[in-house]
Design a protein around this motif. Structure first.
Motif, PDB file in Angstrom:
ATOM      1  N   ALA A  21       0.839  -1.206   0.000  1.00  9.08           N
ATOM      2  CA  ALA A  21       0.000   0.000   0.000  1.00  9.08           C
ATOM      3  C   ALA A  21       0.872   1.254   0.000  1.00  9.08           C
ATOM      4  O   ALA A  21       0.594   2.225  -0.715  1.00  9.08           O
ATOM      5  CB  ALA A  21      -0.914  -0.001   1.225  1.00  9.08           C
ATOM      6  N   GLN A  22       1.940   1.225   0.774  1.00  8.06           N
ATOM      7  CA  GLN A  22       2.784   2.426   0.846  1.00  8.06           C
ATOM      8  C   GLN A  22       3.461   2.684  -0.490  1.00  8.06           C
ATOM      9  O   GLN A  22       3.526   3.817  -0.963  1.00  8.06           O
ATOM     10  CB  GLN A  22       3.834   2.295   1.959  1.00  8.06           C
ATOM     11  CG  GLN A  22       4.241   3.674   2.472  1.00  8.06           C
ATOM     12  CD  GLN A  22       5.737   3.832   2.668  1.00  8.06           C
ATOM     13  OE1 GLN A  22       6.530   2.997   2.233  1.00  8.06           O
ATOM     14  NE2 GLN A  22       6.121   4.915   3.302  1.00  8.06           N
ATOM     15  N   ALA A  23       3.956   1.609  -1.119  1.00  4.89           N
ATOM     16  CA  ALA A  23       4.595   1.758  -2.435  1.00  4.89           C
ATOM     17  C   ALA A  23       3.590   2.312  -3.443  1.00  4.89           C
ATOM     18  O   ALA A  23       3.929   3.184  -4.260  1.00  4.89           O
ATOM     19  CB  ALA A  23       5.147   0.414  -2.897  1.00  4.89           C
ATOM     20  N   ALA A  24       2.337   1.826  -3.382  1.00  2.00           N
ATOM     21  CA  ALA A  24       1.312   2.305  -4.313  1.00  2.00           C
ATOM     22  C   ALA A  24       1.019   3.789  -4.079  1.00  2.00           C
ATOM     23  O   ALA A  24       0.842   4.561  -5.025  1.00  2.00           O
ATOM     24  CB  ALA A  24       0.040   1.476  -4.164  1.00  2.00           C
ATOM     25  N   ARG A  27      -6.648   6.706  -2.494  1.00  2.00           N
ATOM     26  CA  ARG A  27      -7.326   5.555  -3.120  1.00  2.00           C
ATOM     27  C   ARG A  27      -6.316   4.499  -3.567  1.00  2.00           C
ATOM     28  O   ARG A  27      -6.489   3.303  -3.342  1.00  2.00           O
ATOM     29  CB  ARG A  27      -8.176   6.089  -4.291  1.00  2.00           C
ATOM     30  CG  ARG A  27      -8.815   5.163  -5.272  1.00  2.00           C
ATOM     31  CD  ARG A  27      -9.723   4.074  -4.737  1.00  2.00           C
ATOM     32  NE  ARG A  27     -10.487   4.355  -3.547  1.00  2.00           N
ATOM     33  CZ  ARG A  27     -10.867   3.415  -2.669  1.00  2.00           C
ATOM     34  NH1 ARG A  27     -10.568   2.152  -2.856  1.00  2.00           N
ATOM     35  NH2 ARG A  27     -11.556   3.733  -1.604  1.00  2.00           N
ATOM     36  N   ALA A  28      -5.224   4.972  -4.197  1.00  2.00           N
ATOM     37  CA  ALA A  28      -4.208   4.049  -4.729  1.00  2.00           C
ATOM     38  C   ALA A  28      -3.632   3.168  -3.619  1.00  2.00           C
ATOM     39  O   ALA A  28      -3.405   1.980  -3.806  1.00  2.00           O
ATOM     40  CB  ALA A  28      -3.094   4.842  -5.408  1.00  2.00           C
ATOM     41  N   ALA A  29      -3.407   3.763  -2.455  1.00  2.00           N
ATOM     42  CA  ALA A  29      -2.818   3.004  -1.347  1.00  2.00           C
ATOM     43  C   ALA A  29      -3.852   2.132  -0.653  1.00  2.00           C
ATOM     44  O   ALA A  29      -3.536   1.041  -0.152  1.00  2.00           O
ATOM     45  CB  ALA A  29      -2.188   3.969  -0.341  1.00  2.00           C
ATOM     46  N   PRO A  84       0.236   4.371   5.341  1.00  2.00           N
ATOM     47  CA  PRO A  84      -0.840   3.395   5.523  1.00  2.00           C
ATOM     48  C   PRO A  84      -0.595   2.565   6.778  1.00  2.00           C
ATOM     49  O   PRO A  84       0.556   2.394   7.203  1.00  2.00           O
ATOM     50  CB  PRO A  84      -0.727   2.521   4.262  1.00  2.00           C
ATOM     51  CG  PRO A  84       0.704   2.635   3.850  1.00  2.00           C
ATOM     52  CD  PRO A  84       1.133   4.023   4.235  1.00  2.00           C
ATOM     53  N   GLY A  85      -1.686   2.055   7.339  1.00  2.00           N
ATOM     54  CA  GLY A  85      -1.564   1.191   8.512  1.00  2.00           C
ATOM     55  C   GLY A  85      -2.729   0.218   8.555  1.00  2.00           C
ATOM     56  O   GLY A  85      -3.795   0.473   7.991  1.00  2.00           O
TER      57      GLY A  85
END
Ligand code: ZN
Ligand code: ZN
Length: 363
Positions: free
Chosen positions: A256-259, A275-277, A326-327
């Motif tokens: 998620a973080q990379a996204a 949204r991406a993440a 993100p978490g």
């Protein structure tokens, strides 16, 4: 230094002219600092539509104000708002802006009384002043780089000491000491250390909880340099190999973080980036456990515009620093958060916090 403050006041002056204001009374101390360099705990600044300014503060700051704001006329008075309003009227300024987002009811009531006696009209500046701070200049980005470097170094220095038997409070104290070694301002906000089941509480305050083998430990912290806040978080595994749920959570948050980082650009909308993440976490059926926005701007405040979230109406831009964090927080089990502070540039995203994002086992 003063050249930067003058450039910022000129940008404010343009905004004032567009709003047809003759001057603005700046009462929020962070905005006073941003526009003049003055760091005292009491004071106000009057900025005219031409870009020149007058500052008022009390006797405690008589020497400091001249050192920090050499290019601004200083008035020493405890009645800052009164003397600056009088000064505005002497200069023929009648349409005056005030910081409606940052004024107490008591101060506003006094300003309203002045309105009649000096024949001026107050107009709310809304978020125009805070909005000026969204895009950072080189001086600000330099301070942020330094704050992030110190934060990164603090984690590098401390993480190998984390092992079964130490408490969350021990880890927080080690991090805070390392931050103080790096900068006289120390930690910019209360360090979060959340181990084991406490990892499910995003802003858990470090406690006497004794860290055990097999625990995830999330550390969220940041140094402050020249008033600018770094913000980073990592989740480490204490002892042994991760079990299935730990692997799943960590991989998802890392993905998620990379996204989120990939989606960042000067023209991307904060909603799109969020949204991406969020997508990979939702696709895995864990959307309900990602219970906060993806990130936020950092600067003189630890949380400031632009906010990256599903309902954000903010904007990104070249020169905007934001966090991507993100978490996933599962009650009764634990949590993972990976947070970096980055700066959005024209053609790339600069990571200011570079500690590894791969799962590290310690102890
Ligand atoms: Zn954080
Ligand atoms: Zn943050």
């Amino acid at each position: 230094m003063p050249a930067h403050h003058e450039a910022r006041r000129r940008r404010l002056a343009t905004a004032l002219s567009e709003a047809e204001l003759d001057a603005v009374l700046v009462t929020h101390l962070l905005n006073v600092r941003y526009l003049s360099g003055f760091t005292g705990s009491a004071g106000a600044l009057l900025v005219f539509a031409g870009g020149d300014a007058v500052i008022a503060t009390d006797r405690r700051y008589e020497i400091q104000v001249v050192q920090e704001s050499p290019d601004v006329e200083a008035i020493i008075s405890r009645e800052e708002n009164d003397v600056l309003t009088q000064r505005a009227r002497e200069r023929g300024a009648a349409r005056l802006g005030f910081e409606d987002l940052h004024i107490s009811v008591a101060d506003w009531s006094k300003l309203s009384e002045l309105e009649a006696s000096v024949d001026a009209q107050w107009h709310p500046v809304l978020d125009r002043l805070d909005g000026l701070r969204r895009v950072k200049d080189e001086v600000e980005i330099k301070a942020l780089r330094r704050a992030c470097q110190i934060s990164n170094d603090a984690l590098e220095a401390v993480y190998t000491r984390i092992q079964p038997g130490v408490t969350e409070l021990d880890v927080a104290r080690w991090i805070d000491d390392a931050l103080r070694d790096g900068t006289p301002e120390g930690p910019g906000f209360d360090t979060i250390v959340a181990a084991g089941e406490w990892g499910a509480v995003p802003h858990h305050q470090p406690s006497g909880y004794v860290i055990a083998a097999g625990d995830f430990v999330t550390i969220d912290f940041g140094a402050k340099v020249d008033g600018y806040h770094a913000d980073m978080a990592r989740t480490l595994l204490v002892g042994g190999e991760p079990n299935e749920w730990q692997k799943t959570l960590y991989d998802l948050v890392q993905t998620a973080q990379a996204a989120g980082l990939d989606a960042l650009s000067p023209t991307a909308s904060p909603q799109e980036v969020d949204r991406a993440a969020r997508q990979p976490i939702e696709d895995a059926g864990m959307g309900e456990y990602f219970s906060h926005g993806l990130g936020h701007g950092v600067g003189l405040q630890i949380h400031e515009a632009p906010f990256l979230g599903a309902s954000s109406t903010d904007k990104l831009d070249v020169g905007v620093p934001v966090t991507v964090e993100p978490g996933i927080y599962v009650p009764g089990q634990g949590g993972v958060r990976i947070e970096d502070t980055v700066v959005v540039h024209e053609d790339h995203v600069e990571r200011l916090t570079t500690f590894t994002r791969d799962l590290l086992t310690v102890g």
